[in-house]
Design a protein around this motif. Structure first.
Motif, mmCIF file in Angstrom:
data_model
loop_
_atom_site.group_PDB
_atom_site.id
_atom_site.type_symbol
_atom_site.label_atom_id
_atom_site.label_comp_id
_atom_site.label_asym_id
_atom_site.label_seq_id
_atom_site.Cartn_x
_atom_site.Cartn_y
_atom_site.Cartn_z
ATOM 1 N N THR A 1 -9.934 -0.804 5.417
ATOM 2 C CA THR A 1 -8.759 -0.210 4.732
ATOM 3 C C THR A 1 -8.758 0.227 3.662
ATOM 4 O O THR A 1 -8.300 1.343 2.683
ATOM 5 N N GLU A 2 -9.570 -0.632 2.616
ATOM 6 C CA GLU A 2 -9.508 -0.690 1.135
ATOM 7 C C GLU A 2 -10.673 -0.037 0.554
ATOM 8 O O GLU A 2 -10.967 0.091 -0.443
ATOM 9 N N VAL A 3 -11.567 0.245 1.685
ATOM 10 C CA VAL A 3 -13.096 0.680 1.320
ATOM 11 C C VAL A 3 -13.015 2.485 1.212
ATOM 12 O O VAL A 3 -13.565 2.730 0.472
ATOM 13 N N VAL A 4 -12.412 2.680 2.498
ATOM 14 C CA VAL A 4 -12.715 4.177 2.582
ATOM 15 C C VAL A 4 -11.740 4.813 1.597
ATOM 16 O O VAL A 4 -10.809 4.384 1.024
ATOM 17 N N PRO A 5 -11.940 6.283 1.076
ATOM 18 C CA PRO A 5 -11.429 6.805 0.206
ATOM 19 C C PRO A 5 -9.806 7.148 0.419
ATOM 20 O O PRO A 5 -9.024 7.103 -0.350
ATOM 21 N N GLN B 1 -23.642 5.349 1.620
ATOM 22 C CA GLN B 1 -23.092 4.256 1.115
ATOM 23 C C GLN B 1 -21.650 3.899 1.659
ATOM 24 O O GLN B 1 -20.871 4.811 1.572
ATOM 25 N N LEU B 2 -21.371 2.905 1.881
ATOM 26 C CA LEU B 2 -20.045 2.255 2.460
ATOM 27 C C LEU B 2 -19.278 2.057 1.214
ATOM 28 O O LEU B 2 -19.109 0.878 0.778
ATOM 29 N N GLY B 3 -18.976 3.365 0.629
ATOM 30 C CA GLY B 3 -18.062 3.016 -0.772
ATOM 31 C C GLY B 3 -18.762 2.185 -1.787
ATOM 32 O O GLY B 3 -20.112 2.208 -1.854
ATOM 33 N N ASN B 4 -18.094 1.068 -2.393
ATOM 34 C CA ASN B 4 -18.852 0.290 -3.615
ATOM 35 C C ASN B 4 -19.388 -0.933 -2.908
ATOM 36 O O ASN B 4 -19.305 -2.145 -3.699
ATOM 37 N N THR B 5 -19.230 -1.028 -1.565
ATOM 38 C CA THR B 5 -19.611 -2.295 -1.025
ATOM 39 C C THR B 5 -20.943 -2.701 -0.999
ATOM 40 O O THR B 5 -21.257 -3.910 -0.882
#
Length: 227
Positions: free
Chosen positions: A170-174, A12-16
């Protein structure tokens, strides 16, 4: 030569709502570098079974000679479909370990206790550890014999802040890998975005991005041959 390749199990790519996983080129290029050198390769992942492939990495613009070779290689595909569970492998049974990237490792290999212990065991046995692109994230919580972070004062590289920005994540990765490596005291350096760039410090080999996967694997091979 026996080489362990450790892949992510996170899809899962973060909450995208989008899928991620490992990046195809970063697995297949090292796989063939090792295979063509006559190494026996074992594949593992935290959950075992088929690791998730980042679907973006199969787009035509990202295909390489290695990915084209893999697309016709039924034996390699069968191996990938049935990775061992990370908890069931031991550093004692291998001469080196290599971690391909993709965004998946940012979520599951940063804090994976089994992976951390495995890397520590390889390094304590003076065996090569390689990681490319986002996979150096698997090193950020590893400790050396002195109890300090492994990467402290080590020459390392990994996916850059500007490459992450170009990927729009940039805003997706932890967190940003470049920043975290620097926070851990690493002597982080980088080449031009998307160009091959590899750092070797003792038995630790890191590559910056997908283009660095083959040269990083070749450096691991050099360390094995000089042992």
């Amino acid at each position: 030569m026996k080489i362990l390749i450790v892949l992510t199990s996170h899809d899962q790519l973060g909450n995208t709502g989008k899928k991620t996983g490992f990046w195809l080129e970063e697995f297949v290029s090292p796989y063939y570098v090792f295979k063509d050198a006559g190494a026996k390769i074992t594949l593992a992942s935290p959950k075992g079974g088929r690791p998730p492939l980042d679907p973006t990495s199969e787009l035509p613009e990202y295909l390489t000679e290695s990915t084209k070779r893999y697309s016709k290689d039924k034996a390699a595909q069968a191996e990938l479909a049935d990775t061992k569970k990370l908890a069931d492998v031991s550093a004692d049974d291998f001469d080196a370990v290599f971690y391909p990237g993709g965004h998946g490792p940012m979520w599951d290999l940063t804090d994976d206790r089994v992976s951390i212990a495995l890397i520590e065991a390889f390094l304590q046995a003076n065996k090569p550890v390689g990681a490319v692109c986002h996979a150096p994230v698997s090193l950020v919580n590893v400790r050396g014999k002195d109890g300090e972070y492994l990467v402290k004062s080590k020459r390392v590289t990994g996916f850059t802040n500007t490459e992450e920005e170009a990927a729009g994540l940039t805003e997706v990765v932890p967190f940003l890998l470049e920043d975290r490596l620097k926070e851990r005291g690493a002597l982080y350096s980088k080449g031009a975005d998307w160009a091959p760039y590899v750092q070797v410090d003792g038995k630790l080999v890191t590559g910056q991005n997908p283009a660095s996967s083959r040269p990083a694997a070749e450096e691991v091979l050099k360390l094995l041959r000089s042992a």
